[in-house]
Design a protein around this motif. Structure first.
Motif, PDB file in Angstrom:
ATOM      1  N   ILE A 119       0.841  -1.207   0.000  1.00 36.30           N
ATOM      2  CA  ILE A 119       0.000   0.000   0.000  1.00 36.30           C
ATOM      3  C   ILE A 119       0.869   1.248   0.000  1.00 36.30           C
ATOM      4  CG2 ILE A 119      -1.734   1.284   1.321  1.00 36.30           C
ATOM      5  CD1 ILE A 119      -2.723  -1.444   2.374  1.00 36.30           C
ATOM      6  N   LEU A 120       1.938   1.238   0.801  1.00 36.38           N
ATOM      7  CA  LEU A 120       2.867   2.371   0.806  1.00 36.38           C
ATOM      8  C   LEU A 120       3.512   2.541  -0.562  1.00 36.38           C
ATOM      9  CD1 LEU A 120       4.466   4.581   2.293  1.00 36.38           C
ATOM     10  CD2 LEU A 120       6.102   2.826   2.995  1.00 36.38           C
ATOM     11  N   THR A 121       3.832   1.441  -1.209  1.00 32.80           N
ATOM     12  CA  THR A 121       4.457   1.491  -2.534  1.00 32.80           C
ATOM     13  C   THR A 121       3.530   2.118  -3.569  1.00 32.80           C
ATOM     14  OG1 THR A 121       5.742  -0.488  -2.026  1.00 32.80           O
ATOM     15  CG2 THR A 121       5.504   0.075  -4.332  1.00 32.80           C
ATOM     16  N   ILE A 122       2.231   1.898  -3.437  1.00 34.34           N
ATOM     17  CA  ILE A 122       1.273   2.500  -4.374  1.00 34.34           C
ATOM     18  C   ILE A 122       1.409   4.018  -4.350  1.00 34.34           C
ATOM     19  CG2 ILE A 122      -1.185   2.883  -4.799  1.00 34.34           C
ATOM     20  CD1 ILE A 122      -1.691   0.021  -3.822  1.00 34.34           C
ATOM     21  N   GLY A 123       1.483   4.566  -3.151  1.00 33.77           N
ATOM     22  CA  GLY A 123       1.651   6.015  -3.038  1.00 33.77           C
ATOM     23  C   GLY A 123       2.988   6.488  -3.562  1.00 33.77           C
ATOM     24  N   MET A 124       4.054   5.714  -3.302  1.00 33.05           N
ATOM     25  CA  MET A 124       5.388   6.116  -3.775  1.00 33.05           C
ATOM     26  C   MET A 124       5.479   6.054  -5.291  1.00 33.05           C
ATOM     27  SD  MET A 124       7.801   4.250  -0.949  1.00 33.05           S
ATOM     28  CE  MET A 124       9.269   4.743  -1.821  1.00 33.05           C
TER      29      MET A 124
END
Length: 527
Positions: A423-428
């Motif tokens: 999920i964090l990677t989606i934002g990054m």
């Protein structure tokens, strides 16, 4: 155009490879490759905290030294008037009845056992000398530390042969071992396999004294009362057969090189065939040669499995352990013998079983949070960046595809914190595209053509994107190196996500823009 074709081939190759690695997770029958492993929090399993009884390791060492002292004195023809016993668990008491032997004893002892610490030395009126010795404190600590380390490696070897996918096994403090076994359903079998000491010993039977008298409490010195346990498979009745066994071990499982399950051709029952190394074979051959027509007990964890009579010398270094095993019992026994004996008993301090229903609930909620975040990001990008936002969303979809392929390809374990990392990677991943798109907008506002603006936007944003992602990757690698299980799960998906984001943001989206502007001759750019 040629450069565009080469990049297209590379991207297609990466995407096809990712799909191939993901197929077994969707349907294991489609492709013969391992699927993504799920952690304990997602698929259920066992959580154990064990404590190594290191005091028993010290006691075992002292007992071995006591036996060795007896053997050395016997070789020197000095053991007749000397009584040697292990007292208070970790001390050695030596009583020399004939005072004339004390000088010869001191010479032998200083030569062979100089590492022992002298606690006391007294002489009685009749000339009897009493000695009390033990192991020095520094050596005791070394034995305890070595026992914990060896127990960790032995348990890891057993679990590897048990076939658990991605177990988490590590030390906690000086004496504790944390074990997480995802997907294990037969918890009883797993506990038996992990906790079995598996100390294999070959000992001669005491065929002079009566085991029935020993059961009344009259156990002769130098012997111990052990039992052979047999269970009738039809009636489930358990019978215990007593054996008087000499305490001294003639041979232990330390010399084993192999243990495997075979089927007895006469009775059609499984047994465990064991094989010794060269030194063990030599010792076994000597034992059988010197004790023909005597019974040799095969003892495992203080239980007699069989006590056959030695008919002749056995020079090959091979033996068999029988005991009316089931197939599974024989396989488990072979596993623990191959992995080696634990240096000390282990006690289960904490045991938790995570049910598959809890795991499926975690998966459902984790995937739902990921989908909600994914959908919100998609709509934001389309509304704010229009067609360019659609390209960014395509890259985001491929980014998740590459992360999943990486988890399958490296056989990493997906945990609940790992889903948080995705999920964090989606934002990054979107953040990298935002930097590029804002640069492109600035260049277009300066009056540049769409193609020139895209080139300038990517050129100027690339260093910033690399700087941000590489520093994040370094932090993820540190987390993986020094973190525990859940933190490692987060670090794995974060690392894969960073690498996938760089690939999708700098290569795939650039490829799409170049295709639209050069191949399709687009005159305006929707951004």
């Amino acid at each position: 155009m040629k450069n565009l074709s080469q990049r297209l081939v590379i991207v297609l190759a990466v995407v096809i490879a990712a799909i191939i690695y993901i197929l077994p997770t969707a349907n294991p029958k489609l492709w013969p490759h391992k699927k993504i492993n799920l952690g304990l929090d997602l698929q259920g399993g066992m959580h154990l905290v064990l404590e190594v009884d290191t005091e028993k390791a010290v006691e075992s060492t002292v007992e071995n030294i006591t036996q060795e002292i007896r053997s050395v004195l016997k070789e020197e023809h000095m053991g007749r008037n000397i009584v040697i016993e292990r007292v208070e668990n970790t001390r050695i008491s030596i009583k020399i009845k004939n005072g004339d032997n004390i000088d010869a004893f001191d010479k032998v002892f200083d030569r062979e056992f100089a590492d022992l610490r002298m606690l006391s030395r007294t002489t009685e009126n009749d000339g009897t000398v009493n000695l009390m010795m033990d192991i020095p404190d520094k050596e005791t600590e070394r034995i305890k530390k070595s026992a914990s380390e060896q127990a960790l490696e032995t348990i890891r070897n057993r679990i590897d042969q048990f076939g658990v996918s991605e177990p988490d096994i590590r030390r906690q403090g000086e004496r504790r071992i944390l074990i997480q076994l995802p997907g294990v359903k037969d918890t009883r079998r797993a506990k038996d396999l992990i906790g079995k000491t598996a100390l294999l010993e070959f000992k001669l039977l005491d065929e002079i004294n009566d085991p029935a008298e020993a059961e009344k409490g009259k156990v002769p010195r130098g012997t111990e009362l052990l039992y052979q346990v047999k269970e009738d498979r039809d009636t489930r009745r358990v019978t215990k057969i007593p054996f008087l066994v000499k305490k001294r071990s003639l041979l232990t499982g330390a010399y084993l090189t192999d243990a495997k399950v075979e089927i007895d051709s006469q009775y059609n029952e499984p047994y465990v065939s064991i094989k010794f190394d060269k030194k063990g074979a030599r010792i076994f051959g000597k034992i059988t040669e010197e004790n023909v027509k005597k019974r040799l007990a095969i003892v495992l964890d203080k239980k007699v499995y069989s006590a056959p009579m030695i008919q002749e010398k056995i020079p090959g270094g091979e033996a068999r352990i029988t005991g009316s095993f089931s197939d599974q019992e024989a396989r488990d026994l072979a596993i623990v013998l191959r992995a080696g004996a634990l240096p000390a008993p282990v006690n289960i301090l904490e045991e938790r079983t995570v049910g598959p229903s809890l795991g499926s609930d975690s998966i459902r909620k984790g995937l739902m949070s990921m989908c909600v975040g994914f959908v919100l990001v998609i709509f934001f990008m389309i509304i704010y960046y229009k067609l360019s936002g659609v390209i960014a969303d395509l890259a985001l979809f491929l980014n998740i595809l590459l992360i999943a392929a990486g988890l399958a390809g490296f056989q990493a374990t997906l945990t609940l914190p790992g889903i948080a990392g995705i999920i964090l990677t989606i934002g990054m991943a979107v953040d990298a595209n935002v930097l590029i798109f804002e640069r492109v907008r600035e260049e277009m506002n300066l009056g540049k053509t769409p193609h020139a603006a895209v080139n300038a936007g990517y050129d100027r944003a690339t260093l910033t994107i690399l700087d941000a992602n590489v520093t994040t990757l370094i932090a993820a690698l540190v987390l993986f190196q020094f973190g525990t299980g859940p933190i490692k799960g987060f670090a794995v998906t974060l690392s894969l996500g960073v690498i996938a984001s760089l690939f999708t943001a700098l290569i795939i989206t650039r490829l799409v823009f170049d295709y639209l502007l050069l191949k399709r001759k687009m005159k305006t750019l929707s951004i």
